[in-house]
Every structure is written in C-alpha cells, then in structure tokens.
Design a protein around this motif. Structure first.
Motif, PDB file in Angstrom:
ATOM      1  N   LEU A  99      72.200  -7.984   8.672  1.00 61.04           N
ATOM      2  CA  LEU A  99      72.096  -6.657   8.055  1.00 61.04           C
ATOM      3  C   LEU A  99      72.989  -6.539   6.820  1.00 61.04           C
ATOM      4  O   LEU A  99      72.733  -5.715   5.944  1.00 61.04           O
ATOM      5  N   SER A 146      75.652  -0.321   8.869  1.00 61.71           N
ATOM      6  CA  SER A 146      74.437  -1.093   9.139  1.00 61.71           C
ATOM      7  C   SER A 146      74.210  -1.313  10.624  1.00 61.71           C
ATOM      8  O   SER A 146      73.106  -1.586  11.057  1.00 61.71           O
ATOM      9  N   ASP A 147      75.278  -1.194  11.412  1.00 56.41           N
ATOM     10  CA  ASP A 147      75.189  -1.485  12.842  1.00 56.41           C
ATOM     11  C   ASP A 147      75.633  -0.275  13.670  1.00 56.41           C
ATOM     12  O   ASP A 147      76.624   0.376  13.345  1.00 56.41           O
ATOM     13  N   GLN A 148      74.915  -0.003  14.739  1.00 52.93           N
ATOM     14  CA  GLN A 148      75.207   1.161  15.572  1.00 52.93           C
ATOM     15  C   GLN A 148      76.578   1.059  16.240  1.00 52.93           C
ATOM     16  O   GLN A 148      77.297   2.060  16.380  1.00 52.93           O
ATOM     17  N   SER A 149      76.959  -0.154  16.643  1.00 56.43           N
ATOM     18  CA  SER A 149      78.248  -0.317  17.308  1.00 56.43           C
ATOM     19  C   SER A 149      79.400   0.008  16.359  1.00 56.43           C
ATOM     20  O   SER A 149      80.441   0.523  16.768  1.00 56.43           O
ATOM     21  N   ASN A 150      79.212  -0.272  15.055  1.00 54.58           N
ATOM     22  CA  ASN A 150      80.263   0.020  14.084  1.00 54.58           C
ATOM     23  C   ASN A 150      80.463   1.511  13.879  1.00 54.58           C
ATOM     24  O   ASN A 150      81.597   1.974  13.711  1.00 54.58           O
ATOM     25  N   ARG A 161      72.430 -11.457  14.323  1.00 59.99           N
ATOM     26  CA  ARG A 161      71.520 -10.370  13.951  1.00 59.99           C
ATOM     27  C   ARG A 161      72.255  -9.270  13.195  1.00 59.99           C
ATOM     28  O   ARG A 161      71.760  -8.743  12.197  1.00 59.99           O
ATOM     29  N   ARG A 162      73.450  -8.922  13.687  1.00 58.20           N
ATOM     30  CA  ARG A 162      74.236  -7.884  13.012  1.00 58.20           C
ATOM     31  C   ARG A 162      74.679  -8.355  11.627  1.00 58.20           C
ATOM     32  O   ARG A 162      74.689  -7.581  10.669  1.00 58.20           O
ATOM     33  N   HIS A 163      75.029  -9.634  11.524  1.00 53.35           N
ATOM     34  CA  HIS A 163      75.448 -10.180  10.230  1.00 53.35           C
ATOM     35  C   HIS A 163      74.316 -10.130   9.217  1.00 53.35           C
ATOM     36  O   HIS A 163      74.550  -9.858   8.024  1.00 53.35           O
ATOM     37  N   ASN A 172      75.427 -11.427  17.329  1.00 52.61           N
ATOM     38  CA  ASN A 172      76.337 -11.358  16.188  1.00 52.61           C
ATOM     39  C   ASN A 172      75.647 -11.806  14.898  1.00 52.61           C
ATOM     40  O   ASN A 172      75.907 -11.261  13.824  1.00 52.61           O
TER      41      ASN A 172
END
Length: 271
Positions: free
Chosen positions: A180, A198-202, A176-178, A174
């Motif tokens: 970005l 910015s994130d693939q999951s999003n 790491r994603r932040h 989390n």
C-alpha cells in the motif's frame, strides 16, 4: 470460571462455521477451497489464466471471482471510501471498518470483534493451551502457524519479497500492508485530526494517541502501553530475553534500537 469443555462449546456456538487456518501464514478462511487456493499461492503455482487480461490464478473459484471484475454491473462499491468488492460477504465485513460495529462478543471477558474468525482465535487465549514449541528456544505457542512465523526470527528468513522495491518480510500480511505504500492510497482517515492512513491497523494505533487509552497491560507489573509492540519490548525486561545479537562481537540486546546504537561503536560513528 469457564471449564475447557464449556470453552470448546463456545468455540463452536459463537463461530457457527468452520474456520480454516493456513499453517504457513496464519491467514484464516471460511471455506476449504479458499484455504487450498491460499496454499497454492505459497507454492507459487498459478495454472489458470484469465482469457481477458491474462492474470493468473491458483484455483478455479478465484478465477471465477476475478472474471466478475470484467462485468461492471456485478461490482459493489463502498459509498464511504469507494473501495470495490465483488463478493457481498467481503463487502459486509468491510462496512464494519467504517461503522466500528463489533457484533461478535466474547462471553468470558466481553471483548468484542467485528469478524467472527477473530473471536474464535481470541477464545483460544483463554485456554492457555500452547502445544507448539520452538525447537531452538522452547518458546511455546497456541497455533502451529505462530511458531513457524516465530522460527523465522531465528533463521532470519524473509520469504515474502516486494516486487517493486525488493524489501522482504517474514509474513505475507506484512507484505500486503507494505504494498500500500507504493500505491499511496490512504483510505482510512482519522475523524479527529484528518490524518490519513493506508492500513486500518495504523489508524487504530493512531487513535490511541487521541484517547490516551493504554489497552496493553503487563501482567507482571501492571504497566500499560498504547501499542502491543511496546508491551512486547517491555516484557523482555522481565524475561531478560535478548534476541538482538551483534554479528561482530556477539553482544546481545533486548531492544533493536540498542543494538543499532551499539553497532556504531564498531564503525566509530557518533549516534
């Protein structure tokens, strides 16, 4: 129906290589050296420094890989998003995020995955074996790392802090994603409406808005949801679990939004 013996065989034959899971952050690694380096990162020990830029590392092979970044001829650049890689294996996994190819298929339910390690973790869901129990609420989990992350919901501990804005997280992924959000880099673009993420999951979650797909179904009442977090919130209507408690009067709620609205009754503010 698959027996436990056959399932274990699947775990070995489909993954073909040993997967090492970190008990502290649930990251998975294909090599024992990578796992050791990850464990050192939790200990914040970085005894090895790059002689060219002074960047520090916890393990020698991580330093060796970093040194390749100073040799431009060794860089592998993705021609679809310009992301740079220094290892062919990482680049091949990244390409699958663009092609949407999922070559690793579960023989039990036919669910497909782009990464072999994800298939191995998925296979464990068919065993329903959850040997790790939370000492505070007795909730059970299939992996030790999962129960340790869950335990942080009781302690409220957030050990992973952002150095730029001090926002803290319970999981390293989390954080790491932040990070970005500070770079403003959004390499994942929706093919339908061109919105970037910015994130693939999003972007995966966003695509469900276009397809109207609802892959997360409740086993108790068959109600389906497009987001996993919405399913988790719905499940609490069946379990009657109320994990969000008011620190002022101890009243508990099943949804965080309800707690937030309740707190306004103490401040006398209008919602």
């Amino acid at each position: 129906m698959f027996s436990p013996k056959h399932l274990n065989k699947l775990l070995l034959t489909q993954t073909k290589e040993e997967i090492y899971d970190c008990d502290m952050c649930c990251e998975s690694f294909s090599g024992i050296l990578d796992l050791k380096g990850n464990l050192l990162s939790h200990a914040k020990e970085k005894p090895l420094a790059c002689g060219m830029c002074n960047k520090e590392f916890s393990l020698q092979n991580n330093l060796d890989r970093h040194l390749l970044s100073h040799r431009k001829e060794k860089r592998i650049v993705c021609n679809m998003c310009n992301k740079v890689f220094f290892r062919l294996g990482k680049f091949k996994k990244h390409i699958l995020t663009h092609t949407k190819e999922k070559p690793h298929v579960c023989e039990i339910c036919s669910k497909a995955f782009s990464v072999q390690g994800n298939l191995k973790r998925h296979l464990l869901t068919h065993t329903n074996d959850k040997p790790y129990a939370c000492e505070m609420c007795n909730k059970t989990f299939s992996r030790r790392g999962d129960v340790e992350i869950h335990f942080l919901t009781h302690t409220k501990e957030k050990p992973y802090a952002c150095e730029k804005c001090s926002k803290a997280f319970t999981q390293q992924g989390n954080l790491r994603r932040h990070l970005l959000t500070h770079t403003k880099d959004k390499p994942y673009v929706c093919d339908i409406c061109s919105k970037a993420f910015s994130d693939q999951s999003n972007i995966r979650k966003h695509l469900l808005m276009h397809t109207k797909e609802k892959p997360f179904a409740c086993e108790s009442c068959n109600k389906a949801f497009s987001k996993q977090e919405n399913l988790k919130a719905h499940l609490r209507t069946h379990t009657k679990e109320k994990p969000y408690a008011c620190e002022i009067c101890s009243k508990a709620f099943s949804q965080f939004g309800n707690l937030r609205r309740h707190l306004l009754t103490h401040t006398k503010e209008e919602p």
